[in-house]
Each structure stands twice: as C-alpha cells, then as structure tokens.
Design a protein around this motif. Structure first.
Motif, mmCIF file in Angstrom:
data_model
loop_
_atom_site.group_PDB
_atom_site.id
_atom_site.type_symbol
_atom_site.label_atom_id
_atom_site.label_comp_id
_atom_site.label_asym_id
_atom_site.label_seq_id
_atom_site.Cartn_x
_atom_site.Cartn_y
_atom_site.Cartn_z
ATOM 1 N N GLN A 123 76.797 -6.698 14.080
ATOM 2 C CA GLN A 123 75.869 -7.826 14.036
ATOM 3 C C GLN A 123 75.847 -8.402 12.620
ATOM 4 O OE1 GLN A 123 71.989 -6.404 14.892
ATOM 5 N NE2 GLN A 123 71.075 -8.418 15.228
ATOM 6 N N ASP A 124 75.937 -9.756 12.496
ATOM 7 C CA ASP A 124 75.945 -10.382 11.177
ATOM 8 C C ASP A 124 75.240 -11.731 11.266
ATOM 9 O OD1 ASP A 124 77.770 -12.137 12.361
ATOM 10 O OD2 ASP A 124 79.489 -10.988 11.650
ATOM 11 N N GLU A 125 75.361 -12.521 10.182
ATOM 12 C CA GLU A 125 74.623 -13.773 10.125
ATOM 13 C C GLU A 125 75.118 -14.815 11.121
ATOM 14 O OE1 GLU A 125 77.265 -15.148 6.242
ATOM 15 O OE2 GLU A 125 75.082 -15.207 6.174
ATOM 16 N N THR A 126 76.370 -14.661 11.615
ATOM 17 C CA THR A 126 76.852 -15.601 12.621
ATOM 18 C C THR A 126 76.351 -15.237 14.023
ATOM 19 O OG1 THR A 126 78.909 -14.370 12.927
ATOM 20 C CG2 THR A 126 78.909 -16.117 11.272
ATOM 21 N N ASN A 127 75.956 -14.003 14.223
ATOM 22 C CA ASN A 127 75.349 -13.538 15.469
ATOM 23 C C ASN A 127 74.161 -12.638 15.087
ATOM 24 O OD1 ASN A 127 77.121 -14.422 17.820
ATOM 25 N ND2 ASN A 127 78.629 -13.523 16.432
ATOM 26 N N PRO A 128 73.077 -13.241 14.605
ATOM 27 C CA PRO A 128 71.992 -12.441 14.026
ATOM 28 C C PRO A 128 71.127 -11.702 15.032
ATOM 29 C CG PRO A 128 71.407 -14.758 14.001
ATOM 30 C CD PRO A 128 72.819 -14.701 14.487
ATOM 31 N N TRP A 129 71.149 -12.117 16.297
ATOM 32 C CA TRP A 129 70.284 -11.496 17.298
ATOM 33 C C TRP A 129 71.077 -10.517 18.154
ATOM 34 C CZ3 TRP A 129 65.134 -12.028 17.237
ATOM 35 C CH2 TRP A 129 64.590 -13.101 16.531
ATOM 36 N N MET A 130 70.362 -9.473 18.621
ATOM 37 C CA MET A 130 71.008 -8.491 19.477
ATOM 38 C C MET A 130 70.003 -8.010 20.527
ATOM 39 S SD MET A 130 73.276 -5.164 18.405
ATOM 40 C CE MET A 130 71.942 -4.221 17.684
ATOM 41 N N LEU A 131 70.444 -8.006 21.793
ATOM 42 C CA LEU A 131 69.624 -7.549 22.907
ATOM 43 C C LEU A 131 70.276 -6.311 23.505
ATOM 44 C CD1 LEU A 131 67.279 -8.011 24.976
ATOM 45 C CD2 LEU A 131 68.938 -9.356 26.318
ATOM 46 N N THR A 132 69.445 -5.243 23.708
ATOM 47 C CA THR A 132 69.960 -3.995 24.262
ATOM 48 C C THR A 132 69.153 -3.625 25.499
ATOM 49 O OG1 THR A 132 70.592 -3.227 22.050
ATOM 50 C CG2 THR A 132 70.469 -1.570 23.795
ATOM 51 N N ILE A 133 69.848 -3.312 26.596
ATOM 52 C CA ILE A 133 69.223 -2.892 27.851
ATOM 53 C C ILE A 133 69.885 -1.593 28.286
ATOM 54 C CG2 ILE A 133 68.806 -3.457 30.268
ATOM 55 C CD1 ILE A 133 68.936 -6.401 29.517
ATOM 56 N N GLY A 134 69.047 -0.588 28.645
ATOM 57 C CA GLY A 134 69.641 0.671 29.064
ATOM 58 C C GLY A 134 68.628 1.645 29.608
ATOM 59 N N ALA A 135 69.016 2.906 29.675
ATOM 60 C CA ALA A 135 68.171 3.978 30.183
ATOM 61 C C ALA A 135 67.853 4.950 29.054
ATOM 62 C CB ALA A 135 68.879 4.709 31.316
ATOM 63 N N ASN A 136 66.700 5.665 29.206
ATOM 64 C CA ASN A 136 66.334 6.623 28.166
ATOM 65 C C ASN A 136 65.905 7.937 28.780
ATOM 66 O OD1 ASN A 136 63.056 6.995 27.643
ATOM 67 N ND2 ASN A 136 63.574 5.145 28.823
ATOM 68 N N ALA A 137 66.041 9.008 27.999
ATOM 69 C CA ALA A 137 65.577 10.334 28.389
ATOM 70 C C ALA A 137 64.671 10.838 27.284
ATOM 71 C CB ALA A 137 66.748 11.275 28.589
ATOM 72 N N ILE A 138 63.584 11.543 27.653
ATOM 73 C CA ILE A 138 62.667 12.044 26.639
ATOM 74 C C ILE A 138 62.434 13.535 26.827
ATOM 75 C CG2 ILE A 138 61.516 9.846 26.251
ATOM 76 C CD1 ILE A 138 59.294 10.705 28.104
ATOM 77 N N ASP A 139 62.174 14.209 25.740
ATOM 78 C CA ASP A 139 61.940 15.646 25.715
ATOM 79 C C ASP A 139 60.696 15.867 24.874
ATOM 80 O OD1 ASP A 139 61.934 18.356 25.483
ATOM 81 O OD2 ASP A 139 63.897 18.532 24.523
#
Length: 452
Positions: free
Chosen positions: A23-39
């Motif tokens: 990710q840099d100034e030409t593509n400054p935004w980032m979207l992340t979608i996924g699954a999570n596990a917690i302990d």
C-alpha cells in the motif's frame, strides 16, 4: 479448519509469483474482509496459550468460518498505516457458564517492515499496536492490542492478509485474548495522484503533474542539455542525449561515469584512456607506453637479446641466434670443420687406446674449441674406430676404449661430462683401405660430432 489451511497455502503459492508492492500513496486505502479465531484465557485458565486448542483438540478456541472480520486502513506515509478493524465471534465465557457473543472494535497503528529495509515485493510484513473496545456478552472493556502479520499480494490491488495478535482487557472484565485472522485485502484510492490525466500505473512521475509526451513527468530541463528531467539520468549536469543526459567531458565517446580518464580523450577498449602505442594497455598502466607490447608483460615487448625472434624467456641460447624450431639455438655446430681437421692427427698404436704425446696437443686444441662454445650447451658424441686387424669383437671393445680415453682426457681439460658421450664402432666404418699400413693407421681414429 483443514480446508481453510489448504486455501491459505494455495493463495500464498499464487502470491509468490506476483510482482505487486505494498500500500502506498497511489493506492492509500485498503479494505480487508475475512474470518477470525479467538483464544480467551483468564488468570484462572491453566490451559491458555498462544494457539490454545487451535488444532481442533478442545473448545478453548472459537472461529466463525464465514465473514467475521472487517478492516479499513489508510496509508499516512513513510510506512505507517492507520487501521480501524471490527470483528465478531462466539466464545465460552471463562467467568460464567454458557456461550456469549464477542465483538471487538480496534484502532491500530501499523508499520510496514519492508519500508524499514528499503524493500518492495509481493511479501509485505508488518507489526501493529493500538487500543480497542471489547464486548463479551453484557460486559465490555478497553484493551491494548499488539501483533504482527503480512499481506501477500496476488496482483497490483488484491492480496491475502494473515494477522495474529494479543489483547489485554482489564476493568470491568479481566482477560487476555489471542486473535488470529485470514482474509482478502484490496488496495484502492487515487488513480491519478498528480491530476495530470495520466493514470498512476502509466505515469513515470505519479506525484508530479506532467504531460503525456514525457510519460507523465514535468516538461523541465534543469541542466539545459536538451534532455528532459524525466529521462535524464544526470538531471543537474549537462550531458548528451546518447548517454541519457550524462556528460562526456573529454568527448571520446565514453561517458564520464564509465571513463577511467574522464578529462583525457581515449579509446573505448581502454575504458576512455589513451593508448599511444596501440597495444591495448592504457598509457597509465603501460610500463612502455611508446612501444607495442602484450598486456601480460605490462605493455612492454618481451626481451630478445640475440634478436632471433625467440624471446629470452623461452630461448635456450639467449646470446646466440637460432631458429624457433631449435629453441633459439643454431642448428649446426659452427666449429665442426675445425674439430674434424684437428682430429685427423689423433691416431692410436695397434691394439692400444692410450693417448700418444703427439695426440695430446691436438686434443688440447679440441678442448679449447668445445670450451669456446660452452654457453651454447652443445652436446657431442666421441666415436672410436679401428682397422680390421684382429677379431671384430676385440676391435669393437678396442674402439670403445679409445673413445672413452678421449672423453676422459677432455673431461680432465674442463669439459663437462654431461656434454660428452663415448661409443665404439670397431672396424665397421673405415675411411681408408685396410690393405696398407697408412690406410690402417688412418682407420685407427676418433671422431667428435655434435649430437642433434
């Protein structure tokens, strides 16, 4: 869980063939979608640990296999990123019976580790820290977050995100939690940062407005050499177009950055340095700059003392001319005629091999001739002969003794033994008629010949 692991490995394999960057100034935004596990673990949880029962051997870890984590991030420059992430899960409350819903909302500061080492590429590791609000059933509390992870870029804008981290939550609930997540991430943002109408992907100067003629770079020529700064490898020093704007001070066709003698015109073959004698060794490295010579001898010709075309290094007769096929030595012994003439007076008594007094003075002359050619390292054969008086076997022995008698005499006069060899021919090679006493006397002789 098994299928999830296989999917992660497959995506990482695909990402390893990508040349995309972080990710840099030409593509400054980032979207992340996924699954999570917690302990989750509490002070009374003796089985808590980094991965707990992540390998499906217990109920300490909970995971929702569908979309359960969403994050939006913004690049703020110099490798730093601000991220707002939310996650949803189900957990067994460690302080009460039954299952509860878990909701987390975190604000994290991330740092791109590639930025610290000046690296780019598909593998994009990072570390993070931050604060978050955590809801467990009817209870909630603010916690501290810290962790690490990486993005594996499949293409210019799409990648895989894997993150693992630790949370510490105090009042009003007291627990620690490890959270692990995997998902897909997208980079997006300004397609034309400098607003010059040329997309960042096609723009050679994406942060500076320019024109299509110069690949999106500004129409400037700082050093006034006729090469625009966008294409000028030496933008602050006037140069030539053929060298992409870099100078050639001495005008020898070798640009200064590759010229070992940038202020003196030279040749390309000698990296821009002059070579007066044209032997391929630059004058600055040539021990004989005015005389042609091989590089292997520092630009100097090999010495040939006798000027016979055979250099001293391989000339067996350094001071006497001779052909190369004879290693620089003469092919014919120059004084052979003198030896032949002198030896005509060396005769022996019948059946004898001792040196007669009249023959001694002759052999002294022979020794002088051989000594004068000492440096030439010629070798000689002393050949003994007899007349036909007596048996052939006895004459062969007698001739051999006569040859060795002469050899010993010459050695006694200082001639090196390794230059002489003696052999007898008996009565097999007469030079006169054995029917007369004079002829037989002539046949009782010794000859000395050069060994070739």
């Amino acid at each position: 869980m098994k299928h999830l692991k296989i999917a992660i490995l497959a995506l990482l394999l695909i990402a390893s063939y990508s040349n995309a960057n972080a990710q840099d100034e030409t593509n400054p935004w980032m979207l992340t979608i996924g699954a999570n596990a917690i302990d989750v673990s509490t002070p009374s949880d003796a089985n808590g640990g980094y991965f707990g029962s992540f390998n499906e051997s217990g109920n300490d870890v909970n995971m929702i296999p569908w979309i359960s984590r969403l994050a939006i991030a913004r690049n703020i420059g110099k490798g730093f990123v601000l991220e707002l992430a939310g996650s949803l899960n189900k957990i067994d409350e460690p302080w009460s019976a039954g299952e509860s819903t878990y909701v987390g909302l975190d604000l994290n500061a991330k740092y791109d580790l590639n930025n610290a080492f000046g690296q780019t590429g598909w593998f994009d590791p990072f570390v993070y820290a931050g604060l978050g609000e955590n809801w467990v059933g009817s209870k909630n509390g603010i916690g501290f977050n810290a962790g690490l992870g990486f993005n594996a870029w499949i293409s210019d804008n799409v990648g895989i995100n894997i993150t693992t981290g630790w949370k510490k939550v105090n009042t009003p609930v007291d627990f620690e939690m490890f959270q692990h997540s995997v998902g897909l991430t997208w980079k997006f943002g300004n397609k034309d940062v400098d607003g010059d109408g040329i997309s960042n992907k096609e723009d050679k100067c994406p942060t500076v407005a320019g024109s299509a003629e110069f690949g999106g770079c500004a129409d400037t020529d700082t050093d006034k050499d006729g090469v625009m700064d966008c294409c000028d490898e030496c933008p602050e020093v006037a140069g030539l177009a053929e060298f992409n704007g870099c100078p050639d001070t001495d005008g020898d066709g070798v640009q200064d950055s590759e010229d070992n003698c940038p202020k003196v015109a030279g040749l390309k073959v000698t990296h821009g340095c002059p070579d007066k004698d044209g032997d391929g060794t630059a004058d600055k490295d040539d021990a004989c700059p005015d005389v042609f010579g091989p590089k292997t001898n520092a630009g100097c010709p090999f010495k040939d003392t006798d000027e016979d075309g055979v250099i001293d290094l391989i000339d067996r007769c350094v001071e006497v001319p001779g052909p190369a096929k004879n290693e620089g030595c003469p092919e014919v012994f120059a004084d052979q005629l003198s030896l032949d003439a002198a030896l005509r007076g060396v005769n022996f008594d019948t059946g004898k091999w001792n040196i007669r007094p009249d023959a001694a003075s002759i052999l002294d002359r022979v020794a002088t001739i051989l000594s004068e050619n000492q440096n030439l390292q010629f070798k000689f054969s002393i050949d003994g002969h007899t007349d036909n008086t007596g048996s052939a076997v006895r004459n062969m022995t007698l001739s051999n003794n006569r040859a060795n008698s002469v050899k010993d005499y010459l050695i006694g006069k200082g001639i090196s033994a390794n230059r002489l060899r003696a052999q007898g021919f008996g009565e097999t090679a007469p030079i006169d008629d054995n029917k007369t006493s004079t002829g037989r006397a002539n046949n009782r002789r010794v000859e000395i010949n050069e060994v070739k």
